[in-house]
Write a protein that holds these residues in place. Structure first.
Motif, PDB file in Angstrom:
ATOM      1  N   PHE A 139       0.532  -0.837   0.140  1.00  0.00           N
ATOM      2  CA  PHE A 139       0.469  -0.035  -0.083  1.00  0.00           C
ATOM      3  C   PHE A 139       0.957   1.695  -0.372  1.00  0.00           C
ATOM      4  CE2 PHE A 139      -2.999  -3.018   2.166  1.00  0.00           C
ATOM      5  CZ  PHE A 139      -3.889  -2.816   1.000  1.00  0.00           C
ATOM      6  N   GLU A 140       2.247   1.333   0.788  1.00  0.00           N
ATOM      7  CA  GLU A 140       2.863   2.911   1.091  1.00  0.00           C
ATOM      8  C   GLU A 140       3.160   3.162  -0.639  1.00  0.00           C
ATOM      9  OE1 GLU A 140       5.684   5.469   1.412  1.00  0.00           O
ATOM     10  OE2 GLU A 140       6.145   3.612   0.113  1.00  0.00           O
ATOM     11  N   PRO A 141       3.550   2.688  -1.135  1.00  0.00           N
ATOM     12  CA  PRO A 141       4.015   3.520  -2.823  1.00  0.00           C
ATOM     13  C   PRO A 141       2.268   3.973  -2.974  1.00  0.00           C
ATOM     14  CG  PRO A 141       4.638   1.072  -2.792  1.00  0.00           C
ATOM     15  CD  PRO A 141       4.156   0.959  -1.693  1.00  0.00           C
ATOM     16  N   PHE A 142       1.205   3.918  -3.252  1.00  0.00           N
ATOM     17  CA  PHE A 142       0.045   4.098  -3.888  1.00  0.00           C
ATOM     18  C   PHE A 142       0.086   5.459  -2.975  1.00  0.00           C
ATOM     19  CE2 PHE A 142      -4.732   4.785  -3.913  1.00  0.00           C
ATOM     20  CZ  PHE A 142      -4.369   5.148  -5.228  1.00  0.00           C
ATOM     21  N   ILE A 143      -0.286   5.408  -1.627  1.00  0.00           N
ATOM     22  CA  ILE A 143      -0.771   6.226  -0.180  1.00  0.00           C
ATOM     23  C   ILE A 143       0.046   7.428  -0.532  1.00  0.00           C
ATOM     24  CG2 ILE A 143      -1.100   6.324   1.684  1.00  0.00           C
ATOM     25  CD1 ILE A 143      -2.385   3.321   1.621  1.00  0.00           C
ATOM     26  N   SER A 144       1.652   6.639  -0.453  1.00  0.00           N
ATOM     27  CA  SER A 144       2.331   8.464  -0.958  1.00  0.00           C
ATOM     28  C   SER A 144       2.236   9.443  -2.073  1.00  0.00           C
ATOM     29  CB  SER A 144       3.911   7.578  -0.500  1.00  0.00           C
ATOM     30  OG  SER A 144       4.250   6.946   0.550  1.00  0.00           O
ATOM     31  N   PHE A 145       2.555   8.582  -2.844  1.00  0.00           N
ATOM     32  CA  PHE A 145       1.593   9.659  -3.842  1.00  0.00           C
ATOM     33  C   PHE A 145       0.682  10.305  -3.398  1.00  0.00           C
ATOM     34  CE2 PHE A 145      -0.849   9.139  -7.881  1.00  0.00           C
ATOM     35  CZ  PHE A 145      -0.460  10.746  -9.140  1.00  0.00           C
ATOM     36  N   GLN A 180      -3.177  10.965   4.828  1.00  0.00           N
ATOM     37  CA  GLN A 180      -2.112  11.340   6.207  1.00  0.00           C
ATOM     38  C   GLN A 180      -2.856  10.834   7.400  1.00  0.00           C
ATOM     39  OE1 GLN A 180      -0.045  13.920   4.886  1.00  0.00           O
ATOM     40  NE2 GLN A 180      -1.039  14.520   3.288  1.00  0.00           N
ATOM     41  N   ILE A 181      -3.617  10.710   7.416  1.00  0.00           N
ATOM     42  CA  ILE A 181      -3.936   9.257   8.859  1.00  0.00           C
ATOM     43  C   ILE A 181      -3.489   8.059   8.191  1.00  0.00           C
ATOM     44  CG2 ILE A 181      -5.428   8.504  10.427  1.00  0.00           C
ATOM     45  CD1 ILE A 181      -7.361  10.873   9.707  1.00  0.00           C
ATOM     46  N   VAL A 182      -3.495   7.513   7.474  1.00  0.00           N
ATOM     47  CA  VAL A 182      -3.161   6.106   6.913  1.00  0.00           C
ATOM     48  C   VAL A 182      -1.493   6.163   7.525  1.00  0.00           C
ATOM     49  CG1 VAL A 182      -2.367   4.149   5.426  1.00  0.00           C
ATOM     50  CG2 VAL A 182      -4.479   5.368   5.508  1.00  0.00           C
ATOM     51  N   LEU A 183      -0.661   7.041   6.858  1.00  0.00           N
ATOM     52  CA  LEU A 183       0.740   6.636   6.688  1.00  0.00           C
ATOM     53  C   LEU A 183       1.093   6.686   8.242  1.00  0.00           C
ATOM     54  CD1 LEU A 183       2.402   8.272   3.542  1.00  0.00           C
ATOM     55  CD2 LEU A 183       2.303   6.159   4.302  1.00  0.00           C
ATOM     56  N   MET A 184       1.055   8.032   8.981  1.00  0.00           N
ATOM     57  CA  MET A 184       1.356   8.398  10.283  1.00  0.00           C
ATOM     58  C   MET A 184       0.832   7.642  10.915  1.00  0.00           C
ATOM     59  SD  MET A 184       0.459  12.992   9.944  1.00  0.00           S
ATOM     60  CE  MET A 184       0.690  13.235  11.641  1.00  0.00           C
ATOM     61  N   VAL A 185      -0.114   6.909  11.036  1.00  0.00           N
ATOM     62  CA  VAL A 185      -0.496   5.764  11.885  1.00  0.00           C
ATOM     63  C   VAL A 185       0.538   4.752  11.789  1.00  0.00           C
ATOM     64  CG1 VAL A 185      -2.096   4.239  12.642  1.00  0.00           C
ATOM     65  CG2 VAL A 185      -2.994   6.415  12.616  1.00  0.00           C
ATOM     66  N   ALA A 186       0.593   3.861  10.179  1.00  0.00           N
ATOM     67  CA  ALA A 186       1.377   2.991  10.000  1.00  0.00           C
ATOM     68  C   ALA A 186       2.713   3.218   9.887  1.00  0.00           C
ATOM     69  CB  ALA A 186       1.567   2.584   8.222  1.00  0.00           C
TER      70      ALA A 186
END
Length: 298
Positions: A139-145, A180-186
């Motif tokens: 998930f991380e590449p797409f969410i970071s994009f 924003q929430i997804v990445l910070m929580v991860a």
């Protein structure tokens, strides 16, 4: 012998006085003296709750004093910046004649609706990404994009897809908050202490038990703090959503006031947003302290 004994006594006494006087000397150091008289001048030194309230209030007093001096003194034309009294009169007029309380209610509902929807979906995904590296790699590449895409850029598409109703405004807030929430929580969950995880395995915990009993409780205070911060960002997104194709809300009132060059109403609307955001922030902080008393976040 007696002379040597007497000679050594002062030396011994001097050394003893030096040893016992180390603590008073430390207490008399400039830093300690400053800490007693002016603790706010030392780095990372906390201040009392009363001093914190007074300092925060003093800045607002200074801000309004400068604003009043600039406007009443004629340094800035009132067409471009209304004075505090004009702003207050326009605010009273908004509530008594234009039903501004309904606009406030609509904006608050949109913020809460879009933010809660984003949090409900983003927090579990963030926990999964932080706990399982395979999920993070997927998930991380797409969410970071997507995190770098401004929510306002989606408004034309969202109007085409969902119209100019409430769904479009909720989706703007959702897009601006979710990634924003997804990445910070991860990141928060993934930074768990390895020694606690190893200790749980030693005690016979299962992988699912590690997530439920170690990772989530350990990250819960910081996740709550993340939600508090992102809630502040959600307020910026709702105003952007209400500036286009809206018939109600604080953003709609600001747009109408801008067309009439009524800076008093514009400033009042901005101040109302700040006050509501400040109250929600304080409520969030209080709730976090009650729910997670073991946390160091204050």
């Amino acid at each position: 012998m007696s002379s040597s004994t007497h000679a050594s006594s002062p030396a011994t006494g001097s050394a003893g006085s030096t040893g016992t006087g180390a603590a008073p000397a430390a207490l008399a150091s400039p830093a300690a003296s400053t800490a007693r008289r002016h603790p706010w001048r030392l780095p990372l030194e906390p201040v009392s709750p009363r001093a914190r309230w007074l300092l925060g209030l003093s800045f607002f007093v200074l801000f309004f004093a400068v604003w009043a001096a600039v406007t009443f003194g004629g340094l800035v034309p009132k067409t471009f910046l209304a004075d505090p009294l004009t702003m207050a009169r326009e605010g009273v007029m908004l509530f008594t004649q234009y039903g501004f309380i309904g606009d406030i209610g609509m904006t608050v509902w949109r913020v809460i609706g879009g933010f809660v929807l984003a949090a409900v979906l983003a927090v579990p995904l963030g926990i999964a990404m932080g706990a399982y590296k395979a999920a993070e790699a997927f998930f991380e590449p797409f969410i970071s994009f997507c995190r770098y895409l401004p929510a306002s850029a989606f408004i034309p598409l969202l109007i085409l897809w969902a119209g100019i109703g409430e769904t479009q405004k909720l989706l703007v807030i959702f897009i601006g908050s979710f990634f924003q929430i997804v990445l910070m929580v991860a990141v928060t969950v993934g930074g768990a202490r390895r020694d606690l995880v190893e200790a749980a395995y030693t005690l016979g915990a299962t992988p699912r038990g590690i997530v439920r009993r170690v990772l989530i409780p350990g990250a819960a205070p910081e996740i709550a703090e993340i939600l508090r911060l992102v809630l502040g960002w959600a307020w910026t997104y709702v105003i952007v959503a209400e500036l286009i194709g809206s018939s109600s809300g604080i953003g709609h009132m600001i747009t109408d006031s801008q067309a009439l060059l009524n800076t008093g109403q514009i400033i009042f609307g901005i101040i109302v947003i700040g006050c509501i955001g400040l109250v929600s922030d304080l409520v969030f902080k209080l709730a976090n302290r009650r729910l997670f008393p073991w946390s160091a976040i204050r």
